[in-house]
Structure formats: C-alpha cells, structure tokens
Design a protein around this motif. Sequence first.
Motif, PDB file in Angstrom:
ATOM      1  N   TYR A 138     -15.318  14.882   7.050  1.00  9.67           N
ATOM      2  CA  TYR A 138     -14.185  14.861   7.975  1.00  9.67           C
ATOM      3  C   TYR A 138     -13.984  13.456   8.526  1.00  9.67           C
ATOM      4  N   ASN A 139     -15.086  12.841   8.972  1.00  7.01           N
ATOM      5  CA  ASN A 139     -14.960  11.514   9.563  1.00  7.01           C
ATOM      6  C   ASN A 139     -14.564  10.470   8.528  1.00  7.01           C
ATOM      7  N   LEU A 140     -15.086  10.619   7.324  1.00  6.40           N
ATOM      8  CA  LEU A 140     -14.660   9.708   6.253  1.00  6.40           C
ATOM      9  C   LEU A 140     -13.161   9.818   6.051  1.00  6.40           C
ATOM     10  N   ALA A 141     -12.682  11.060   5.991  1.00  3.82           N
ATOM     11  CA  ALA A 141     -11.265  11.275   5.728  1.00  3.82           C
ATOM     12  C   ALA A 141     -10.427  10.809   6.909  1.00  3.82           C
ATOM     13  N   TYR A 142     -10.949  11.026   8.110  1.00  2.00           N
ATOM     14  CA  TYR A 142     -10.161  10.742   9.310  1.00  2.00           C
ATOM     15  C   TYR A 142     -10.025   9.251   9.546  1.00  2.00           C
ATOM     16  N   SER A 143     -11.123   8.507   9.357  1.00  5.47           N
ATOM     17  CA  SER A 143     -11.015   7.085   9.676  1.00  5.47           C
ATOM     18  C   SER A 143     -11.430   6.154   8.535  1.00  5.47           C
ATOM     19  N   VAL A 144     -12.642   6.339   8.008  1.00  4.63           N
ATOM     20  CA  VAL A 144     -13.180   5.334   7.087  1.00  4.63           C
ATOM     21  C   VAL A 144     -12.302   5.154   5.849  1.00  4.63           C
ATOM     22  N   LEU A 145     -11.983   6.283   5.202  1.00  7.83           N
ATOM     23  CA  LEU A 145     -11.220   6.185   3.963  1.00  7.83           C
ATOM     24  C   LEU A 145      -9.721   6.279   4.203  1.00  7.83           C
ATOM     25  N   GLY A 146      -9.330   6.270   5.456  1.00  9.91           N
ATOM     26  CA  GLY A 146      -7.918   6.511   5.724  1.00  9.91           C
ATOM     27  C   GLY A 146      -7.257   5.440   6.570  1.00  9.91           C
ATOM     28  N   ASN A 147      -7.679   4.208   6.397  1.00  7.31           N
ATOM     29  CA  ASN A 147      -7.062   3.141   7.165  1.00  7.31           C
ATOM     30  C   ASN A 147      -5.773   2.678   6.478  1.00  7.31           C
ATOM     31  N   PRO A 148      -4.627   2.964   7.068  1.00  6.94           N
ATOM     32  CA  PRO A 148      -3.344   2.679   6.388  1.00  6.94           C
ATOM     33  C   PRO A 148      -3.157   1.215   6.031  1.00  6.94           C
ATOM     34  N   SER A 149      -3.847   0.313   6.724  1.00  7.94           N
ATOM     35  CA  SER A 149      -3.624  -1.106   6.434  1.00  7.94           C
ATOM     36  C   SER A 149      -4.573  -1.626   5.357  1.00  7.94           C
ATOM     37  N   SER A 150      -5.558  -0.816   4.954  1.00  8.24           N
ATOM     38  CA  SER A 150      -6.481  -1.323   3.940  1.00  8.24           C
ATOM     39  C   SER A 150      -5.939  -1.055   2.536  1.00  8.24           C
ATOM     40  N   ASN A 151      -6.569  -1.721   1.569  1.00  8.15           N
ATOM     41  CA  ASN A 151      -6.118  -1.534   0.186  1.00  8.15           C
ATOM     42  C   ASN A 151      -6.568  -0.205  -0.386  1.00  8.15           C
ATOM     43  N   PHE A 152      -7.641   0.300   0.189  1.00  5.02           N
ATOM     44  CA  PHE A 152      -8.191   1.543  -0.331  1.00  5.02           C
ATOM     45  C   PHE A 152      -7.961   2.641   0.696  1.00  5.02           C
ATOM     46  N   ASN A 153      -6.729   3.124   0.721  1.00  5.21           N
ATOM     47  CA  ASN A 153      -6.368   4.140   1.697  1.00  5.21           C
ATOM     48  C   ASN A 153      -6.258   5.486   0.987  1.00  5.21           C
ATOM     49  N   LEU A 154      -7.364   6.213   1.029  1.00  5.76           N
ATOM     50  CA  LEU A 154      -7.448   7.426   0.230  1.00  5.76           C
ATOM     51  C   LEU A 154      -6.835   8.636   0.943  1.00  5.76           C
ATOM     52  N   THR A 155      -6.943   8.661   2.249  1.00  2.00           N
ATOM     53  CA  THR A 155      -6.564   9.881   2.970  1.00  2.00           C
ATOM     54  C   THR A 155      -5.478   9.665   4.015  1.00  2.00           C
ATOM     55  N   ASN A 156      -5.122   8.411   4.276  1.00  2.00           N
ATOM     56  CA  ASN A 156      -4.108   8.081   5.265  1.00  2.00           C
ATOM     57  C   ASN A 156      -4.446   8.617   6.659  1.00  2.00           C
ATOM     58  N   GLY A 157      -5.720   8.667   6.940  1.00  2.22           N
ATOM     59  CA  GLY A 157      -6.229   8.934   8.284  1.00  2.22           C
ATOM     60  C   GLY A 157      -5.577  10.038   9.066  1.00  2.22           C
ATOM     61  N   GLU A 158      -5.249   9.706  10.304  1.00  2.00           N
ATOM     62  CA  GLU A 158      -4.729  10.660  11.281  1.00  2.00           C
ATOM     63  C   GLU A 158      -3.423  11.305  10.832  1.00  2.00           C
ATOM     64  N   THR A 159      -2.542  10.505  10.247  1.00  2.00           N
ATOM     65  CA  THR A 159      -1.223  10.993   9.847  1.00  2.00           C
ATOM     66  C   THR A 159      -1.330  12.051   8.757  1.00  2.00           C
ATOM     67  N   GLY A 160      -2.299  11.891   7.910  1.00  2.00           N
ATOM     68  CA  GLY A 160      -2.430  12.805   6.785  1.00  2.00           C
ATOM     69  C   GLY A 160      -1.761  12.239   5.556  1.00  2.00           C
ATOM     70  N   LEU A 161      -2.256  12.663   4.419  1.00  2.00           N
ATOM     71  CA  LEU A 161      -1.728  12.156   3.159  1.00  2.00           C
ATOM     72  C   LEU A 161      -0.423  12.870   2.833  1.00  2.00           C
ATOM     73  N   GLN A 162       0.626  12.101   2.594  1.00  2.00           N
ATOM     74  CA  GLN A 162       1.898  12.759   2.275  1.00  2.00           C
ATOM     75  C   GLN A 162       2.627  12.033   1.147  1.00  2.00           C
ATOM     76  N   LEU A 163       3.642  12.686   0.658  1.00  2.00           N
ATOM     77  CA  LEU A 163       4.415  12.100  -0.446  1.00  2.00           C
ATOM     78  C   LEU A 163       5.333  11.008   0.088  1.00  2.00           C
ATOM     79  N   SER A 164       5.669  10.072  -0.798  1.00  2.00           N
ATOM     80  CA  SER A 164       6.701   9.119  -0.395  1.00  2.00           C
ATOM     81  C   SER A 164       7.564   8.825  -1.612  1.00  2.00           C
TER      82      SER A 164
END
Lengths: 406, 253
Positions: A138-164
């Motif tokens: 959960y914590n990996l998904a919430y913050s570590v792997l989900g930093n929108p400004s990093s190059n490796f943004n796997l989960t898009n953190g708090e906002t959640g992963l969505q289509l664009s």
Amino acid sequence: MLGLNKKDTTLFLIVIGMAMLAPFILNPFPEGSSLAQMFNAGYPDLMQRFVIFGILVIGFNILFGLTGYLSFGHAAFLGIGSYSAVWMFKLVGMNVLPAILLSMIVSGVFALLIGYVSLRRSGIYFSILTLAIAQMCYNLAYSVLGNPSSNFNLTNGETGLQLSLNDPRILGSATTDGALPVTNLFGAAMRSSYQWEAGSWLFTFNVGYYFSAIIMLISFYISIRIFRSPFGMMLRAVKSNQQRMNYTGLNTRPYVLAAFVISGIYAGLAGGLLSSMDPLAGAERMHWTASGEIVIMAILGGVGTLIGPVVGAGFNEYFKNILSKINDDILHTWLSFLPDGLENLLVGFLHYFVGKGWHLTLGIMFMLVIIFLPGGLVQGGQRIAKLFSRKKDGQATPPATQTPAE
Amino acid sequence: MGILEVKNVGKRFGGLQALNKVELDVKENTCHAIIGPNGAGKSTLLNCFVGKLMPDTGSVMFDGQSVLGRTPYEINQMGISRVFQTPEIFGDLSVLENMMIPIFAKRDGAFRMHAFENMFAEKEIVEHAEHMLEDMNMADKREMHAASMSRGDKRRLEIGMCLSQEPRLLLLDEPTAGMARADTNNTIDLLKQIKDERDITIAIIEHDMHVVFSLADRITVLAQGTPLVEDDPENIKGHPKVREAYLGETAAA
C-alpha cells in the motif's frame, strides 16, 4: 452435470439463476417509489460490485476456508490486479480480456513471492506477516512508486492511476471526439446498458455486469471443483492436523502455497475486473481496512462453505449501500408518526448508525452473526431449513429422542 | 542385520543427557518393545527415528539408509509410519477421507496438485480405503466425523491409516495410554492380528506390561537414557537389573 454431484449441481444452478436474473431480483420495487430509492440495488455499479467481490471472497475462502491460514493482506492482490489492468488499458488497448489476464498473472507472481515468505510461519504470525507485506505494498503504491514528477511513476500515488488521451495504446483505439476510450469486450462497451421498462418497473441490463457475472460463475465452478478434489481434501487436512499430514508422507508447505497462489489469482482477477468496469486504480484498494473487509465478508457468509463467500460479499455490499444512503431527512419521514420530541431524539440517536455511520451498523450485524451464527449466514440458512424439515418429520413420526434421564 | 539399526545415539537437552550411547537393533518382522520408567528417554528416542529430533551423536539406519536429517514426510515415504500417544487423526474430516489421505500420499508422493478430479472418482483409492476400514471393523463409521469417535476408535483409525500405506516399520508410541481396559484389550488383539497377518516390523514404546508381554518378541529396557538390557520377554521378566530399574527397590527385594 460438469462433473459435479447432484447437490453441488443444484447449488450451481441456483447461483447461475440468481446471477442471470439479478437485475430483476435486486429491483423488486417500482421505479420512483420511495422504497425503490432505498432498497433497490439493481443498478450496474452495485451489481458489478456484488459479483466482483463475490469472486474475491470465493478465492479468499479457498485459502482461509480450506487451509485455515488467515491472510490479512489479501487486498494487496486486489490492488495489484487493478493496477495491472489499468496499465494494460494504457499501453495495449481497451479490450478487457488481456487486461484481466495480466492482472491474474501479475498477482499470481506476487502471491507466489509473498506466500513463499509468509508461509514460513503459521497461525497469527502468518496473518501478521501478510498484513505487514500488504501495508508495505500500500505504501509503495501510495507514495514510493507513485510520485507523479518522477520518471518511474507506476501508480500515480494519491490521485490513482487513470487513463489519459496521450497513452500509447499500441492496439489503437483512436477516439474521434477527443474523449477517453471506454473499456470493452471486442467492441461491447462495459458500461453500456439496456434498459427495459415494464409497467412502472425499470430493469437495467449492463454489459459489464453480465461479463463479471459469467466470470464469477466460472470462478465459482472452479472453486466447487477444488473443494471436491483430492487437492481440496489435502487442504482441509492441513487445517485439521498438520502433524498427522507430515507423518503421513505429505509436505504441507506446497499445498498451502498453491492455495495461497490460487486465492491471490482470484483476488487479482477481481481487481482486474474492478478496473475493467471503471479504469481507475487507487492505492486505497490495498489498504489494510480493505483486507479486513474481505475477512469480514468471508466470516459473515460462512467460512469453508461453498456459497458462503458469495452470500457474505452480497450481504456486506448491499447493506453498506443502503445504510450509507439513509440520512437524517429520510429518518424524519420514516419516524414522522412519532411525537416531535421523541422523533428528534430517535433520529438523533439513529444518526450515528446510518449515512457515514454505516460501519457501526455493519459492525453490530457482524457481531450478532459471530455470536449467534458462528458458521455465518449459511449456518443460519441451514438452521431454518432444518427447522422446516424437522416440522415435517415431526408430523410423520413421533420424536424418538425422549429417553429417560440416566 | 536389522531393519532399524541405532548406533551410539546421544541427545542432550541443556543439562540433561536424555539419551546416552543407545544401541538398538530391530530385526525384520518382529515386534520390538522399548520399555523403561518415566523419563527414560523412550519418546525422545522415537522422535529421533521419525525426523522430529536430531540426535547429537550416533546414527539411525533404516534398511541401510540413514534417516537423520530427513523431514518427517520423507521418512514416512521411506516406509516408516508412526502412531502417536494421543491419536493424531484428521478430526474435521470423515472417517473415509481420513483413510484416503495416506493412500493418496503413498501413491502420489509428498505433493501433487490434483485439483480437478473428484476425490471419490479415484476408484482404486476409495476401494482400498473401504477395504482398510473393513479390516479395522469400522466400515459402519465411514461417514462419521472423525473427531466425534471414541478414543479407542480413533486409535483404530490411526493404526489403520498407518497400515494402509503398507509401511515396513510401524512405530507405536504408548498406543494404549489413557485407555479403558476394554479398549486396551481390543487394541492388543488388533496389534496381534496385524503382527500375524502382515509382513511388518513393529517397534513399540509402552508402559503397560500387559501390553508389552502380549506382543513383544524382543524387549529393550531403557533407563536414564541408556539401554540396560536387551533380551527375550521371558528373560526380561525375572531380570534383577530390570526389576530394580523398572519396578523399584522394594519389588526387587
């Protein structure tokens, strides 16, 4: 039928019937009536949740019900499945089948790893390990792997992963009007529905619901087969006496690990379906309270029974839905027959049990079930059935249990 | 040469030398009893045979192969079955299922993922299990919940489960402990019958002299972790050393 015995076939047919006719069964009140607003549950979003959480708990029951290993981190697989599916929609295409397939594979791999580690312990230590690992996910998904400004943004953190709109989607699904593409099964959009007006009743038949329901039925069928197989018997033997198993020449570890992986795949499938219905995956799906809810649904329905998980999931989702819909205004209209002072007092009291306080009511229901029906709602059903059959027997034969006290 | 050869086995728990230079030679197709007063190390010794305990010194050979360092399930697959002091059965399962599990284990090994067959569709396994239940005189109990049976029936079932695997060596850990007289006699009869009808070696730990002298061909007396005497039952009965260690000073006098 299909290699099932008579009793299981009947059960399976009943579940098929219920799943297929759910839009009718869940909409017993005419559209627009106040009862319909409150108690009708035949709208796509909720029906989808019924069957998807059914799948999740059916899988959980294969682990907890058969082997007795209480995983307190099953929501992790639900979340992993959800993220996998959304990534598939982003990268490959909007067809739900490859998305669900990837969900199952990825969560299966994770289940293998997590299970391999946590099955080194049993009992409470196993539960704590799974809980800790799930919170880690959960914590990996919430913050570590989900930093929108990093190059490796796997989960898009708090906002959640969505289509664009600028997702690659290599199989293409060009949208002409600039809107996001929708999830579909070979062109049939998951969210499209057919509505049938019969008198003052309105029934909704949703593609996504029927797709999920069919997958739920397949999952249910597989679970029956596992329950009745030698493998299922070994899992029950693990729950019953591990010592005897070891001294009977059986290695318990791979049996439990296999059960863990199967139930992880089920959870991943449920997560993939959730994303297929609504392509948005958030970390809150992996939170430990979500794992707790899975345990609650399983126990509520009846652990170790075939139909229990489906009943528990349905019960939980249904009451969560209606309880959170009730607000003070509705309470006032219901209690308007009472004198004003009493009405206000009662509404003030009930206020804590409805709306945002739905947890409280469900908690009380859960406690009542645990205290009076330790075997879950299924046990309640069995008791009622027994009561009726005993009445019938009683007319035919005099009770034979009246022996003098010794 | 014996089927089970124990050489120089020693085991220490902290300050207690539980086993010390234990030598044992169990001949094939005999019933070998290990007796001794409380705390003599009988159960510790048995646990060294089945992979539950690892002795500090010595060797335990079964049929020419060492059992040390192997897990309980591997040792079982080698052909050693164990009956526990309190019956260890699958209480939540039916009696028939209890009997089927060891037969599956014998046929399929330590792990097999047969998740899609129906367990009762395996005709030869079900028939074998039913046959074993008849042998144990419990065919009428096949649908019963195993936990709901009497102690004696649980013991019968456990022995039957072990025998269904056709083990070469059957280890019995006080099989009649805590049983009523009638159940004890039934168990003795059952074990005698097994001994007479099957090619099987039995090693038994027992407190009850009645049981020991009705069954054993050979007896080892253990006292304070060391074998005192090994001899035939007739000689053991009157042996002064045994009387002293086992029955106490007054009986010897």
